[in-house]
Motif scaffolding. Sequence first.
Motif, mmCIF file in Angstrom:
data_model
loop_
_atom_site.group_PDB
_atom_site.id
_atom_site.type_symbol
_atom_site.label_atom_id
_atom_site.label_comp_id
_atom_site.label_asym_id
_atom_site.label_seq_id
_atom_site.Cartn_x
_atom_site.Cartn_y
_atom_site.Cartn_z
ATOM 1 N N THR A 62 0.862 -1.178 0.000
ATOM 2 C CA THR A 62 0.000 0.000 0.000
ATOM 3 C C THR A 62 0.898 1.226 0.000
ATOM 4 O O THR A 62 2.018 1.188 0.511
ATOM 5 C CB THR A 62 -0.960 0.013 1.209
ATOM 6 N N GLN A 75 -7.057 3.195 7.032
ATOM 7 C CA GLN A 75 -7.533 2.544 5.811
ATOM 8 C C GLN A 75 -6.403 1.757 5.141
ATOM 9 O O GLN A 75 -6.606 0.657 4.627
ATOM 10 C CB GLN A 75 -8.108 3.574 4.831
ATOM 11 N N HIS A 76 -5.202 2.330 5.160
ATOM 12 C CA HIS A 76 -4.058 1.604 4.599
ATOM 13 C C HIS A 76 -3.781 0.329 5.400
ATOM 14 O O HIS A 76 -3.467 -0.725 4.832
ATOM 15 C CB HIS A 76 -2.810 2.496 4.603
ATOM 16 N N ASP A 92 -5.958 -1.426 7.122
ATOM 17 C CA ASP A 92 -7.008 -2.389 6.783
ATOM 18 C C ASP A 92 -6.770 -3.012 5.408
ATOM 19 O O ASP A 92 -7.078 -4.192 5.185
ATOM 20 C CB ASP A 92 -8.381 -1.715 6.824
ATOM 21 N N ARG A 93 -6.210 -2.211 4.476
ATOM 22 C CA ARG A 93 -5.921 -2.735 3.141
ATOM 23 C C ARG A 93 -4.847 -3.819 3.214
ATOM 24 O O ARG A 93 -4.958 -4.861 2.571
ATOM 25 C CB ARG A 93 -5.462 -1.613 2.215
ATOM 26 N N SER A 138 -6.511 -6.933 4.639
ATOM 27 C CA SER A 138 -7.373 -7.621 3.675
ATOM 28 C C SER A 138 -6.550 -8.294 2.584
ATOM 29 O O SER A 138 -6.930 -9.351 2.074
ATOM 30 C CB SER A 138 -8.379 -6.642 3.057
ATOM 31 N N SER A 139 -5.405 -7.694 2.229
ATOM 32 C CA SER A 139 -4.521 -8.333 1.252
ATOM 33 C C SER A 139 -3.981 -9.642 1.804
ATOM 34 O O SER A 139 -3.859 -10.640 1.088
ATOM 35 C CB SER A 139 -3.360 -7.406 0.888
ATOM 36 N N GLY A 168 -6.971 -7.044 -3.230
ATOM 37 C CA GLY A 168 -5.781 -6.611 -2.510
ATOM 38 C C GLY A 168 -4.798 -6.018 -3.494
ATOM 39 O O GLY A 168 -4.876 -6.255 -4.687
ATOM 40 N N LYS A 169 -3.862 -5.223 -2.967
ATOM 41 C CA LYS A 169 -2.857 -4.612 -3.833
ATOM 42 C C LYS A 169 -1.649 -5.540 -3.922
ATOM 43 O O LYS A 169 -0.980 -5.794 -2.921
ATOM 44 C CB LYS A 169 -2.466 -3.232 -3.319
ATOM 45 N N ILE A 198 -9.966 -1.164 -6.238
ATOM 46 C CA ILE A 198 -9.184 -0.818 -5.060
ATOM 47 C C ILE A 198 -9.684 0.540 -4.590
ATOM 48 O O ILE A 198 -9.563 1.536 -5.305
ATOM 49 C CB ILE A 198 -7.677 -0.737 -5.390
ATOM 50 N N THR A 218 -7.637 5.867 -0.724
ATOM 51 C CA THR A 218 -7.915 6.724 0.429
ATOM 52 C C THR A 218 -8.471 8.073 -0.002
ATOM 53 O O THR A 218 -9.342 8.630 0.677
ATOM 54 C CB THR A 218 -6.636 6.934 1.255
#
Length: 298
Positions: A34, A49-50, A52-53, A56-57, A149-150, A205, A208
């Motif tokens: 992220t 938020q980052h 959480d990202r 989740s990834s 996910g990223k 995606i 933010t």
Amino acid sequence: MSIIVTYTGKLIQLGTPIITNHQFLTKYPRGAYTTMRTIGKSNIVRFEQHWDRLRSSMDVWHKQQEEKQRITYNSTIIEHDKLLSCIGKGVDTLTNHLKKDTMQCRITILLPEKEEDCYIHMTALPDPPSLNTTHHIDIMNGDRLAYKGKDSDWVQQRKSYKERKNEQSEEVVLCEDDGSLREGLSSNFFVIQGNTLYTASDHIIEGTIRQLVLAAAKACSLSICLQNPLLSSIDQWDEAFITSTSRLVYPIDQIHIRDAHAMSPIKTINLSSRQLSMKLLQHVIESLQSSSTSFQFT
């Protein structure tokens, strides 16, 4: 200049030659990542938020993350507060080295798929594109499949789009077979038609800055329609823009619709207004500080 550190405290690189964000993500092992930005001297915009990202990834890559304050993968445990502290110390090192107290930084966190540490890349945030020039984007056929996910592998996959785009274009927005326009290679995509703001909500995606724009739209009394903008309605668009960590809100003046293999655009569309896009940009700028998280030095 750039700096690369690890979660466990190793200093890998400091100074020159500068390793760009793109070079970092292509040079280092594949993993979830992220990219975020600082605001002021000691805050990260929408850090939660980052976080959480990244969690989740890991849900996609490894296993369900059960604890909100830590990320577990391989034999590594990443603690929320320790990661913030690590970022803060890295930013402090970078700004002190450059003797710039007010420098804004771009920070990328990479969790490699098959390694035991976490890499953190930091560099000065590039200046935003000038608002005094014509802003171009391309539209090309394609979609981004790994929307849950990223994945740093996407940085390699999108290379072919970048090589084919108009030299003046800031971004490529991907057009699916049904004409849906969900997002760009590294951005979220928005269309304003009348008093309604259109943007995709599924299979993207969620950046933010996208969240800040949606809040700003309500403040500007815009209706929000969370549906994919459609290429078929492009002649009815009043404004369009993209959002990302570094660009914030980037108003679009000219859109080049391109075939995957054609050198010249099939069609070029000119948008005559930036009025609401600029208003949203100002709201986003004003909300950066209040939506940020302070570094925690421990």
